[in-house]
Design a protein around this motif. Structure first.
Motif, mmCIF file in Angstrom:
data_model
loop_
_atom_site.group_PDB
_atom_site.id
_atom_site.type_symbol
_atom_site.label_atom_id
_atom_site.label_comp_id
_atom_site.label_asym_id
_atom_site.label_seq_id
_atom_site.Cartn_x
_atom_site.Cartn_y
_atom_site.Cartn_z
ATOM 1 N N GLY A 41 -48.607 -29.483 1.700
ATOM 2 C CA GLY A 41 -49.348 -29.946 0.687
ATOM 3 C C GLY A 41 -51.238 -30.218 1.651
ATOM 4 N N VAL A 42 -51.170 -30.230 2.844
ATOM 5 C CA VAL A 42 -52.227 -30.528 4.170
ATOM 6 C C VAL A 42 -53.156 -29.234 4.042
ATOM 7 N N PRO A 43 -54.263 -28.981 4.144
ATOM 8 C CA PRO A 43 -54.630 -28.612 4.014
ATOM 9 C C PRO A 43 -55.407 -27.335 5.437
ATOM 10 N N ALA A 44 -55.082 -26.532 5.760
ATOM 11 C CA ALA A 44 -56.103 -25.988 6.900
ATOM 12 C C ALA A 44 -57.141 -26.023 6.805
ATOM 13 N N PRO A 45 -57.182 -26.260 8.283
ATOM 14 C CA PRO A 45 -58.979 -26.236 8.828
ATOM 15 C C PRO A 45 -59.151 -24.640 8.472
ATOM 16 N N GLN A 116 -57.673 -34.546 16.021
ATOM 17 C CA GLN A 116 -57.534 -34.478 14.715
ATOM 18 C C GLN A 116 -57.487 -32.823 14.344
ATOM 19 N N ARG A 117 -57.781 -32.585 14.487
ATOM 20 C CA ARG A 117 -58.499 -31.500 13.920
ATOM 21 C C ARG A 117 -57.101 -30.139 14.337
ATOM 22 N N ALA A 118 -56.506 -30.545 15.528
ATOM 23 C CA ALA A 118 -55.472 -29.643 16.295
ATOM 24 C C ALA A 118 -54.549 -30.236 15.639
ATOM 25 N N ALA A 119 -54.439 -31.801 15.025
ATOM 26 C CA ALA A 119 -52.962 -32.608 14.596
ATOM 27 C C ALA A 119 -53.083 -31.493 13.199
ATOM 28 N N ILE A 120 -54.594 -31.588 12.138
ATOM 29 C CA ILE A 120 -54.269 -31.286 10.849
ATOM 30 C C ILE A 120 -54.249 -29.649 11.006
ATOM 31 N N TRP A 122 -51.922 -27.764 12.737
ATOM 32 C CA TRP A 122 -50.393 -28.223 12.993
ATOM 33 C C TRP A 122 -49.544 -28.754 11.651
ATOM 34 N N ALA A 123 -50.281 -29.835 11.084
ATOM 35 C CA ALA A 123 -49.391 -30.278 10.233
ATOM 36 C C ALA A 123 -49.573 -29.157 8.846
ATOM 37 N N SER A 124 -50.740 -28.603 8.818
ATOM 38 C CA SER A 124 -50.345 -28.083 7.902
ATOM 39 C C SER A 124 -49.334 -26.091 7.311
ATOM 40 N N GLY A 125 -48.696 -26.176 8.359
ATOM 41 C CA GLY A 125 -48.235 -25.596 9.142
ATOM 42 C C GLY A 125 -48.419 -24.061 9.095
ATOM 43 N N VAL A 126 -49.713 -24.219 9.146
ATOM 44 C CA VAL A 126 -49.735 -22.269 9.808
ATOM 45 C C VAL A 126 -49.653 -22.120 11.382
ATOM 46 N N VAL A 127 -49.364 -23.010 12.563
ATOM 47 C CA VAL A 127 -49.233 -22.483 13.483
ATOM 48 C C VAL A 127 -47.573 -22.846 14.037
ATOM 49 N N GLY A 158 -51.646 -41.398 13.572
ATOM 50 C CA GLY A 158 -50.921 -41.465 13.015
ATOM 51 C C GLY A 158 -50.321 -39.964 11.924
ATOM 52 N N GLY A 159 -51.770 -38.970 12.461
ATOM 53 C CA GLY A 159 -50.815 -37.746 12.359
ATOM 54 C C GLY A 159 -49.939 -36.867 13.305
ATOM 55 N N VAL A 160 -49.682 -37.565 13.926
ATOM 56 C CA VAL A 160 -48.433 -36.820 15.264
ATOM 57 C C VAL A 160 -47.704 -37.582 15.467
#
Length: 209
Positions: A41-45, A116-120, A122-127, A158-160
């Protein structure tokens, strides 16, 4: 038998390629504790907000991923022998084993936004193919962070999975290579924590493929 963790500056040996049987868990780290894997559910940048990728032959070491120019990934790779700077890119190995990475950023506003952008991303699953162990924040100036940046750093952290803090080091600013002589004990504690974490079971830090 489990081998004790040793001072990498003393042994000058590369990190172990895999987890030693029965390895102890990581030593305590600083900063907020966040997710250890990408989240649904985390949207990719947007594409132009993502870090580039490059292929590596195998997940055989730890990579420092500087999320912006001048982040300090090269300095970190010099401090911990056997690790590598990724050149502000995601290192992607072939399946199925992900490669461990630590994000690196400065503590100014632009550096924290890049983290923050890099953490998002990664969290989105596109990496696919990386296991983010945490984020190293390197002070961009002497003294305490302004409150607004300190609060933002907490949000980003908090995102890593983990955050480690590196203080301002005047010798590094003057262009001196990092050595045990010009590096404070607290930095060495960070390195010990990351070294121990890398030597623990990488299955704790899954990555999608």
């Amino acid at each position: 038998m489990t081998q004790p963790q040793q001072n990498p500056w003393t042994t000058q040996q590369p990190l172990p390629p895999g987890p030693p049987p029965g390895a102890p868990g990581p030593v305590a780290e600083t900063g907020p504790r966040g997710p250890s894997a990408p989240q649904h559910g985390v949207p990719a940048p947007a594409e132009d907000q993502r870090l580039p990728k490059f292929a590596i032959p195998a997940a055989d070491t730890l990579w420092w991923v500087g999320v912006h120019g001048g982040a300090g990934e090269t300095t970190m790779s010099q401090l911990l022998p056997g690790t590598r700077a990724a050149g502000h890119r995601w290192p992607i190995p072939p399946p199925p084993v992900p490669t461990p990475v630590v994000l690196v950023a400065r503590t100014n506003g632009s550096g924290l936004r890049a983290a923050q952008r890099a953490a998002i991303e990664w969290a989105s699953g596109v990496v696919q193919g990386v296991a983010v162990l945490g984020l190293v924040l390197i002070a961009d100036a002497p003294g305490r962070l302004p409150r607004v940046l300190d609060d933002f750093a907490d949000i980003v952290g908090g995102g890593v999975p983990r955050v480690w803090d590196i203080p301002w080091i005047e010798e590094w600013r003057r262009g001196e290579d990092p050595t045990p002589d010009n590096t404070p004990d607290e930095v060495f504690e960070v390195l010990e924590s990351i070294y121990a974490l890398r030597a623990s079971n990488p299955a704790d830090y899954p990555a999608p493929y």
